[in-house]
Design an enzyme around this catalytic site. Sequence first.
Site, PDB file in Angstrom:
ATOM      1  N   LEU A  39      53.793  17.980  32.909  1.00 25.72           N
ATOM      2  CA  LEU A  39      54.950  18.440  32.157  1.00 25.72           C
ATOM      3  C   LEU A  39      54.593  19.601  31.233  1.00 25.72           C
ATOM      4  O   LEU A  39      55.380  20.536  31.067  1.00 25.72           O
ATOM      5  CB  LEU A  39      55.537  17.278  31.345  1.00 25.72           C
ATOM      6  CG  LEU A  39      56.851  17.563  30.603  1.00 25.72           C
ATOM      7  CD1 LEU A  39      57.946  17.954  31.586  1.00 25.72           C
ATOM      8  CD2 LEU A  39      57.270  16.357  29.783  1.00 25.72           C
ATOM      9  N   CYS A  40      53.385  19.567  30.672  1.00 25.92           N
ATOM     10  CA  CYS A  40      52.988  20.643  29.764  1.00 25.92           C
ATOM     11  C   CYS A  40      52.880  21.971  30.506  1.00 25.92           C
ATOM     12  O   CYS A  40      53.163  23.037  29.948  1.00 25.92           O
ATOM     13  CB  CYS A  40      51.658  20.304  29.092  1.00 25.92           C
ATOM     14  SG  CYS A  40      50.301  19.995  30.240  1.00 25.92           S
TER      15      CYS A  40
END
Length: 271
Positions: A39-40
């Site tokens: 997600l980052c």
Amino acid sequence: MIDGGTEGFKGNVRVILPGMNPCIECTLDLYPPQVTYPLCTIANTPRLPEHCVEYVKVIQWPKENPFDCAIDGDDPQHINWIYEKSNDRATQFGIQGLTYRLVQGVVKNIIPAVASTNAAIAAVCATEAFKLATSCSASLTNYMVLNDLDGIYTYTYEAEKRTDCLACSQVPREIEIKDSKCKLQNLIDLLCERPDMQMKNPGLTAIIDGKNKTLYMQMVASIEEKTRENLSKTLIELGLRDGTEINVADVTTPSTVTLKLRFLQDDSASQ
């Protein structure tokens, strides 16, 4: 069971004879993990066009929810919206290679298909079915791999059964318990939490003093009511000793699993 699958220029075929050679559960380690993106990365440092599509699908769609519904990969309006938003993000980060087809592939998790690979694998599956139906020849033993990316390469090997397979092994599996003071509820929780078991509502029986005893059975209401009090009892109070075999039935396993209790600290002798 005859199983065949393809992924691009690669394919495989296997023949499963129940109880004689490994089942699918035995060889789950051979399957590649599902492709996921951190997600980052997709939120802060996208590097691939797939990251842009994932950002729109995972983050931007829930926020804006343009069609007030879940994503439908077969709806052209949904795909067009995701494509436009992904293209904007790709332009923002200077990422090239984003296409409408790529967006479809990421949203629907499409694996590219090659007609020649599909035809070859289908032919092998049909041949194996014919051999099993007519006994005209020995069947495949038992796993064949095809790779026609650079030329044509294929080989066959004999996959082996796992002795601790939950689906097809008949060998009791040892399960370690801290001590005999462990309660039945703790044992059930362990069966549900262990990554290699992940059971949901296990029913437990055991042969104690020559008699088959139901320890707990949640699936049948009348039995659950009568055995509910056993949940708060220790294993030693239920007559279970180090080395006792218990039979466990659950919706997650196709057949009853036999487990052998192994107490790391056995306090039964002092009780």
